[in-house]
Design a protein around this motif. Structure first.
Motif, PDB file in Angstrom:
ATOM      1  N   LEU A 112     -39.005   6.525  22.042  1.00 56.69           N
ATOM      2  CA  LEU A 112     -37.835   5.757  22.484  1.00 56.69           C
ATOM      3  C   LEU A 112     -36.680   5.929  21.510  1.00 56.69           C
ATOM      4  O   LEU A 112     -35.538   6.162  21.924  1.00 56.69           O
ATOM      5  N   MET A 113     -36.958   5.820  20.215  1.00 61.54           N
ATOM      6  CA  MET A 113     -35.908   6.007  19.212  1.00 61.54           C
ATOM      7  C   MET A 113     -35.286   7.394  19.342  1.00 61.54           C
ATOM      8  O   MET A 113     -34.052   7.545  19.319  1.00 61.54           O
ATOM      9  N   SER A 114     -36.100   8.414  19.499  1.00 59.69           N
ATOM     10  CA  SER A 114     -35.602   9.785  19.543  1.00 59.69           C
ATOM     11  C   SER A 114     -34.782  10.041  20.803  1.00 59.69           C
ATOM     12  O   SER A 114     -33.736  10.698  20.748  1.00 59.69           O
ATOM     13  N   VAL A 115     -35.238   9.524  21.925  1.00 56.45           N
ATOM     14  CA  VAL A 115     -34.500   9.709  23.182  1.00 56.45           C
ATOM     15  C   VAL A 115     -33.122   9.075  23.095  1.00 56.45           C
ATOM     16  O   VAL A 115     -32.111   9.669  23.507  1.00 56.45           O
ATOM     17  N   LEU A 116     -33.062   7.871  22.558  1.00 52.25           N
ATOM     18  CA  LEU A 116     -31.772   7.180  22.463  1.00 52.25           C
ATOM     19  C   LEU A 116     -30.817   7.891  21.510  1.00 52.25           C
ATOM     20  O   LEU A 116     -29.603   7.891  21.726  1.00 52.25           O
ATOM     21  N   ILE A 117     -31.350   8.507  20.458  1.00 49.95           N
ATOM     22  CA  ILE A 117     -30.491   9.273  19.559  1.00 49.95           C
ATOM     23  C   ILE A 117     -29.834  10.425  20.313  1.00 49.95           C
ATOM     24  O   ILE A 117     -28.613  10.653  20.216  1.00 49.95           O
ATOM     25  N   ILE A 118     -30.625  11.160  21.083  1.00 47.04           N
ATOM     26  CA  ILE A 118     -30.096  12.343  21.775  1.00 47.04           C
ATOM     27  C   ILE A 118     -29.085  11.949  22.845  1.00 47.04           C
ATOM     28  O   ILE A 118     -27.974  12.495  22.901  1.00 47.04           O
ATOM     29  N   THR A 119     -29.424  11.001  23.692  1.00 45.52           N
ATOM     30  CA  THR A 119     -28.504  10.648  24.778  1.00 45.52           C
ATOM     31  C   THR A 119     -27.241   9.978  24.253  1.00 45.52           C
ATOM     32  O   THR A 119     -26.163  10.153  24.822  1.00 45.52           O
ATOM     33  N   ARG A 120     -27.356   9.226  23.154  1.00 53.00           N
ATOM     34  CA  ARG A 120     -26.179   8.546  22.608  1.00 53.00           C
ATOM     35  C   ARG A 120     -25.171   9.544  22.054  1.00 53.00           C
ATOM     36  O   ARG A 120     -23.957   9.342  22.172  1.00 53.00           O
ATOM     37  N   HIS A 121     -25.652  10.641  21.478  1.00 53.03           N
ATOM     38  CA  HIS A 121     -24.740  11.596  20.845  1.00 53.03           C
ATOM     39  C   HIS A 121     -24.463  12.832  21.698  1.00 53.03           C
ATOM     40  O   HIS A 121     -23.817  13.762  21.224  1.00 53.03           O
ATOM     41  N   THR A 122     -24.965  12.855  22.919  1.00 51.24           N
ATOM     42  CA  THR A 122     -24.652  13.979  23.816  1.00 51.24           C
ATOM     43  C   THR A 122     -24.063  13.450  25.119  1.00 51.24           C
ATOM     44  O   THR A 122     -22.857  13.473  25.320  1.00 51.24           O
ATOM     45  N   ARG A 123     -24.902  12.947  25.974  1.00 51.07           N
ATOM     46  CA  ARG A 123     -24.452  12.536  27.304  1.00 51.07           C
ATOM     47  C   ARG A 123     -23.467  11.374  27.238  1.00 51.07           C
ATOM     48  O   ARG A 123     -22.480  11.352  27.989  1.00 51.07           O
ATOM     49  N   ALA A 124     -23.689  10.412  26.360  1.00 43.51           N
ATOM     50  CA  ALA A 124     -22.757   9.287  26.256  1.00 43.51           C
ATOM     51  C   ALA A 124     -21.384   9.761  25.782  1.00 43.51           C
ATOM     52  O   ALA A 124     -20.354   9.230  26.211  1.00 43.51           O
ATOM     53  N   GLU A 125     -21.360  10.760  24.908  1.00 49.58           N
ATOM     54  CA  GLU A 125     -20.082  11.297  24.441  1.00 49.58           C
ATOM     55  C   GLU A 125     -19.322  11.969  25.577  1.00 49.58           C
ATOM     56  O   GLU A 125     -18.094  11.883  25.656  1.00 49.58           O
ATOM     57  N   LEU A 145     -25.111  19.052  20.915  1.00 54.25           N
ATOM     58  CA  LEU A 145     -26.556  18.998  21.103  1.00 54.25           C
ATOM     59  C   LEU A 145     -27.281  19.353  19.813  1.00 54.25           C
ATOM     60  O   LEU A 145     -28.280  18.714  19.452  1.00 54.25           O
ATOM     61  N   ALA A 146     -26.785  20.362  19.110  1.00 56.15           N
ATOM     62  CA  ALA A 146     -27.424  20.747  17.852  1.00 56.15           C
ATOM     63  C   ALA A 146     -27.340  19.622  16.824  1.00 56.15           C
ATOM     64  O   ALA A 146     -28.313  19.346  16.096  1.00 56.15           O
ATOM     65  N   ALA A 147     -26.198  18.952  16.745  1.00 52.98           N
ATOM     66  CA  ALA A 147     -26.057  17.845  15.803  1.00 52.98           C
ATOM     67  C   ALA A 147     -26.982  16.691  16.171  1.00 52.98           C
ATOM     68  O   ALA A 147     -27.612  16.073  15.297  1.00 52.98           O
ATOM     69  N   ALA A 148     -27.079  16.361  17.470  1.00 50.22           N
ATOM     70  CA  ALA A 148     -27.949  15.266  17.905  1.00 50.22           C
ATOM     71  C   ALA A 148     -29.410  15.578  17.597  1.00 50.22           C
ATOM     72  O   ALA A 148     -30.154  14.710  17.103  1.00 50.22           O
ATOM     73  N   LEU A 149     -29.842  16.819  17.861  1.00 50.91           N
ATOM     74  CA  LEU A 149     -31.217  17.201  17.558  1.00 50.91           C
ATOM     75  C   LEU A 149     -31.470  17.157  16.054  1.00 50.91           C
ATOM     76  O   LEU A 149     -32.553  16.746  15.610  1.00 50.91           O
ATOM     77  N   SER A 150     -30.479  17.564  15.270  1.00 48.45           N
ATOM     78  CA  SER A 150     -30.638  17.522  13.809  1.00 48.45           C
ATOM     79  C   SER A 150     -30.812  16.091  13.319  1.00 48.45           C
ATOM     80  O   SER A 150     -31.657  15.819  12.447  1.00 48.45           O
ATOM     81  N   VAL A 151     -30.027  15.167  13.865  1.00 51.02           N
ATOM     82  CA  VAL A 151     -30.154  13.760  13.470  1.00 51.02           C
ATOM     83  C   VAL A 151     -31.522  13.223  13.873  1.00 51.02           C
ATOM     84  O   VAL A 151     -32.178  12.495  13.099  1.00 51.02           O
ATOM     85  N   ALA A 152     -31.989  13.567  15.068  1.00 51.91           N
ATOM     86  CA  ALA A 152     -33.300  13.096  15.521  1.00 51.91           C
ATOM     87  C   ALA A 152     -34.418  13.644  14.637  1.00 51.91           C
ATOM     88  O   ALA A 152     -35.347  12.916  14.264  1.00 51.91           O
ATOM     89  N   VAL A 153     -34.350  14.933  14.299  1.00 50.78           N
ATOM     90  CA  VAL A 153     -35.359  15.527  13.426  1.00 50.78           C
ATOM     91  C   VAL A 153     -35.339  14.854  12.054  1.00 50.78           C
ATOM     92  O   VAL A 153     -36.389  14.515  11.497  1.00 50.78           O
ATOM     93  N   LEU A 154     -34.152  14.644  11.513  1.00 52.02           N
ATOM     94  CA  LEU A 154     -34.032  14.008  10.201  1.00 52.02           C
ATOM     95  C   LEU A 154     -34.604  12.597  10.220  1.00 52.02           C
ATOM     96  O   LEU A 154     -35.344  12.195   9.304  1.00 52.02           O
ATOM     97  N   ALA A 155     -34.291  11.812  11.250  1.00 55.49           N
ATOM     98  CA  ALA A 155     -34.798  10.440  11.346  1.00 55.49           C
ATOM     99  C   ALA A 155     -36.318  10.427  11.414  1.00 55.49           C
ATOM    100  O   ALA A 155     -36.983   9.606  10.752  1.00 55.49           O
ATOM    101  N   ASN A 156     -36.899  11.325  12.182  1.00 52.56           N
ATOM    102  CA  ASN A 156     -38.358  11.372  12.306  1.00 52.56           C
ATOM    103  C   ASN A 156     -39.025  11.827  11.010  1.00 52.56           C
ATOM    104  O   ASN A 156     -40.103  11.337  10.651  1.00 52.56           O
ATOM    105  N   LEU A 157     -38.408  12.761  10.303  1.00 51.77           N
ATOM    106  CA  LEU A 157     -38.982  13.215   9.036  1.00 51.77           C
ATOM    107  C   LEU A 157     -38.901  12.124   7.967  1.00 51.77           C
ATOM    108  O   LEU A 157     -39.825  11.974   7.151  1.00 51.77           O
ATOM    109  N   VAL A 158     -37.803  11.376   7.956  1.00 54.31           N
ATOM    110  CA  VAL A 158     -37.704  10.259   7.007  1.00 54.31           C
ATOM    111  C   VAL A 158     -38.788   9.222   7.296  1.00 54.31           C
ATOM    112  O   VAL A 158     -39.439   8.700   6.377  1.00 54.31           O
ATOM    113  N   LEU A 159     -38.996   8.914   8.574  1.00 57.01           N
ATOM    114  CA  LEU A 159     -40.062   7.983   8.942  1.00 57.01           C
ATOM    115  C   LEU A 159     -41.421   8.517   8.506  1.00 57.01           C
ATOM    116  O   LEU A 159     -42.250   7.764   7.969  1.00 57.01           O
TER     117      LEU A 159
END
Length: 551
Positions: A112-125, A145-159
């Motif tokens: 859920l966290m990852s999906v919301l990151i992607i849609t918030r920084h791509t489709r919502a924009e 899309l590349a920036a949104a995926l990078s943020v999602a990957v970074l958030a998951n790796l930090v977790l």
């Protein structure tokens, strides 16, 4: 007389990979700046929730006999569907217990966290028009899309890193450093997979909610496939789900790393597909063509309630189906509740405080809090929809007509309140049918349906809190999420940790009779309804008085 010969423009070179990704780093920093509060809250909540659960195992299952009793009750189709594959039960220490019971549940939340990151920084924009404005500068086609995926990957790796460090330092039996690192990486792997899935769904539809809803539906299908596979004899269906893959790392048991390669391969394939699909549509559009509307709108669509229902119908259908399945899954273990919980002293004490004629009724009362909190998530999202319509600039043209502010917001609130009651009913039906069948007691069906519906006034109060914030303090509207979060912490965890009663009284859900264990009392139901009506009136009055946010 002189003639001027126009030179033909030089042919344009095809865009290179560097051109299509130009500005990715800047957009990534901007996304991290915008999510500087949201992402830490998500990560810390998932991290602390895992550590508190792992720590509670020392109290709930202190003796080997306690864990052996859990193994005997978990080793059933219903128990395995709610937790994970049977192999974890072979050596049920604190580590394997954590992997067995938590990975499947946490995978849904991380997804859920990852999906919301992607849609918030791509489709919502794109939906708000900001992406078109940004891409008019020196920003590549794939940068968002590349920036949104990078943020999602970074958030998951930090977790993953926090989980690895936190669990390895707890000193629990069976929890070692290698297993803790693998446990953290299972969360990162499944989160990145669902982020990549969202990269595809964001290309299909032109709407943020549609992209998020489709991706969340994929998460739901993955969980159901995993549950069906683990409850069966072969487990073949679990191999069709990335949640099943990460559970089959058998963390703290075998510590198998290779299932993470399946997640990595699927994530790369989905992300690549998302990039390819993004080249086949216009900015702001989706691959799925918009359906042509009717020449004349229906009479219902011309009313505030009908128009609001059209906007909410996808989310309402998704929550309704999800809560029905959730109720059915909890109901499937209701018949085994007494055997599962009889040797866990802390849970037995909580059930004794609830009361009830049987353990099944007391356990159902406890589970009903969890179901209701999920329904409260829906009503908060629905009640805050007017705020998103206002900030997106869609409310202003509507209110410039003869539609009053009160009728416009009232339509959304009516859908939130009636929709919340409907999803409670569906949850109660799923819980009642499955619970009555597993317990072999047909009288449980009406009791469980009634227990679910008893929480409707508390949901209405939740809507009232949201509309008060929207009406008087619109920038603080997100504070409405405190209500369901507090209800879960105090109403569910508080029963196990024995929080004082006054803390439960601060939640509207704490005043609802704990059916089916307790007797019905109509006085708190009436009072909650009156409080909800007062809050809604107060919120509408505030919205009527304040300025509208315009674009």
């Amino acid at each position: 007389m002189t003639a001027t010969t126009a030179e033909a423009p030089a042919p344009t070179a095809p865009a290179t990979v560097g051109d299509t990704l130009a500005g990715t780093r800047t957009l990534m920093r901007f996304a991290l700046r915008r999510d500087r509060i949201r992402l830490p809250v998500w990560i810390l909540a998932l991290f602390l929730g895992t550590l508190s659960t792992a720590n509670s195992y020392k109290t709930l299952y202190a003796d080997p006999e306690d864990r052996a009793n859990v193994v005997s009750t978990m080793d059933s189709p219903a128990g395995l569907a709610m937790s994970g594959p049977r192999h974890y039960l072979d050596d049920y220490n604190f580590g394997s217990m954590l992997g067995h019971q938590m990975i499947g549940f946490m995978a849904v939340l991380v997804g859920l966290m990852s999906v919301l990151i992607i849609t918030r920084h791509t489709r919502a924009e794109e939906e708000t028009g900001r992406a078109e404005l940004v891409r008019s500068t020196a920003v590549g086609r794939h940068a968002h899309l590349a920036a949104a995926l990078s943020v999602a990957v970074l958030a998951n790796l930090v977790l993953a890193l926090l989980l690895a460090l936190g669990l390895s330092g707890m000193g629990l039996e069976g929890v070692d450093t290698a297993g803790s690192l693998l446990y953290g990486l299972t969360h990162a792997a499944v989160g990145i997979v669902f982020a990549a899935v969202a990269a595809i769904t964001a290309q299909v539809t032109a709407h943020t909610r549609g992209a998020s809803g489709t991706a969340l539906a994929v998460i739901g299908v993955a969980f159901v496939l995993r549950a069906a596979g683990d409850s069966g004899s072969s487990g073949a269906l679990s191999w069709l789900s990335p949640i099943g893959w990460v559970q089959r790392t058998y963390v703290f048991v075998d510590n198998r790393w290779w299932p993470l390669l399946l997640c990595a391969a699927l994530a790369v394939a989905c992300a690549a597909t998302g990039f390819v699909l993004s080249t086949r549509r216009d900015v702001g559009a989706g691959l799925r063509p918009e359906k042509l509307g009717r020449p004349v709108a229906s009479e219902a669509l011309g009313t505030p309630f009908g128009f609001a229902l059209r906007l909410h119908r996808g989310m309402l259908a998704g929550f309704g189906a999800g809560l029905f399945v959730m109720g059915a899954m909890y109901g499937s273990i209701l018949g085994d509740a007494e055997d599962m919980l009889k040797d866990i002293d802390q849970i037995q004490e909580a059930l004794d405080r609830i009361g009830g004629a049987s353990v099944a009724e007391s356990f159902a009362s406890m589970v009903m809090v969890v179901i209701t909190v999920v329904a409260a998530v829906y009503v908060v999202m629905a009640a805050l929809r007017p705020r998103s319509e206002e900030t997106a600039g869609r409310a202003e043209p509507l209110l410039s007509t003869g539609l009053s502010r009160t009728r416009w917001v009232g339509g959304h609130l009516a859908v939130a309140m009636s929709g919340g009651t409907l999803v409670l009913l569906l949850a109660g039906l799923g819980f009642g049918v499955s619970g009555a069948a597993s317990a072999g007691d047909g009288a449980l069906f009406p009791k469980l349906v009634g227990a679910a519906l008893a929480y409707a006034p508390a949901l209405w109060v939740t809507v009232g809190v949201a509309v008060v914030l929207f009406g008087w303090f619109p920038r603080a509207s997100a504070a409405a999420w405190i209500v369901p979060v507090y209800a879960f912490v105090v109403g569910y965890l508080g029963q196990l940790l024995q929080f004082p009663d006054w803390m439960n009284d601060l939640s509207p859900f704490g005043h609802v009779p704990r059916l089916p264990a307790a007797d019905m009392s109509w006085t708190p139901m009436l009072l909650l309804t009156l409080v909800a009506a007062g809050l809604v009136w107060l919120g509408l009055e505030g919205f009527r008085r304040r300025d509208l946010e315009t674009k």
